[in-house]
Design a protein around this motif. Structure first.
Motif, PDB file in Angstrom:
ATOM      1  N   TYR A  31     -12.248  22.942 -25.159  1.00 31.68           N
ATOM      2  CA  TYR A  31     -11.440  22.316 -26.209  1.00 31.68           C
ATOM      3  C   TYR A  31     -11.303  23.195 -27.457  1.00 31.68           C
ATOM      4  N   GLY A  32     -11.698  24.450 -27.338  1.00 28.84           N
ATOM      5  CA  GLY A  32     -11.510  25.375 -28.448  1.00 28.84           C
ATOM      6  C   GLY A  32     -12.454  25.161 -29.609  1.00 28.84           C
ATOM      7  N   LYS A  34     -16.309  25.687 -31.420  1.00 33.35           N
ATOM      8  CA  LYS A  34     -17.384  26.676 -31.402  1.00 33.35           C
ATOM      9  C   LYS A  34     -18.581  26.118 -30.644  1.00 33.35           C
TER      10      LYS A  34
END
Length: 204
Positions: A31-32, A34
């Motif tokens: 989901y992008g 970190k």
């Protein structure tokens, strides 16, 4: 010299349940987000504390986590749902220790900071019948390391604090247990099981 302990209270996460970060990080990458973004968000004290104290449900807690992610509403909800699918794994050494203590006739209580999802997790992990009692912060309405948690725990396991061994992986919790007059020991792995058994006056 302390008197030998007559009962054991043991933590879940970091002791009996261990977490592989890989599946959780995979969700964040998908989901992008970190790495550890979901964990860090969930541990924000203003939402973590009420979840552990039973003031909000696990579902409400996760809803608050989703609302803080830099994603649209649908993506955030999906990310949290996928992240929650992985429920950890049982540590076989810690479980063997618990079983050995019970087999020797000592009462064992699970004593953990947890949400209302705990009972389902114990079922999923096959741990439901491994304890004489389960003490969950969300049900007790107080979380470790508050003195009231240890007071209630000792009453529940039916021993004075000085006769209870408390095993946890969190230094703050161990300090709290010792302040409440329990024998506190920080779990760092199975290498000190022989010492713990000795503290319970059990044979090696």
């Amino acid at each position: 010299m302390r008197d030998p302990a007559q009962a054991l209270l043991i933590d879940l996460d970091g002791v009996l349940r261990r977490w592989d970060p890989a599946p959780m990080i995979a969700v964040e990458v998908k989901y992008g987000l970190k790495p550890a973004a979901l964990l860090e968000t969930s541990m924000s004290w203003d939402i973590y504390q009420p979840a552990m104290a039973g003031e909000i449900t696990d579902a409400e807690w996760m809803g608050l986590v989703a609302s803080r992610l830099p994603l649209d509403e649908a993506q955030a909800a999906a990310a949290v749902a996928e992240w929650q699918e992985y429920r950890g794994e049982v540590d076989p050494d810690a479980l063997a220790f618990v079983r050995g203590v019970r087999a020797a006739g000592r009462r064992v209580g699970l004593a953990t900071n947890a949400t209302d999802r705990l009972r389902g997790d114990l079922d999923a992990l096959g741990l439901t019948d491994e304890f004489d009692l389960v003490l969950s912060s969300s049900e007790m309405k107080v979380h470790k390391p508050a003195p009231e948690f240890f007071k209630q725990a000792c009453l529940a396991i039916r021993h004075l604090p000085k006769y209870v061994l408390f095993v946890d992986d969190d230094d703050r919790v161990i300090q709290g247990a010792r302040a409440a007059k329990l024998a506190g020991y920080r779990w760092a792995g199975p290498e000190h099981v022989a010492y713990l058994r000795k503290a319970l006056d059990l044979p090696d």
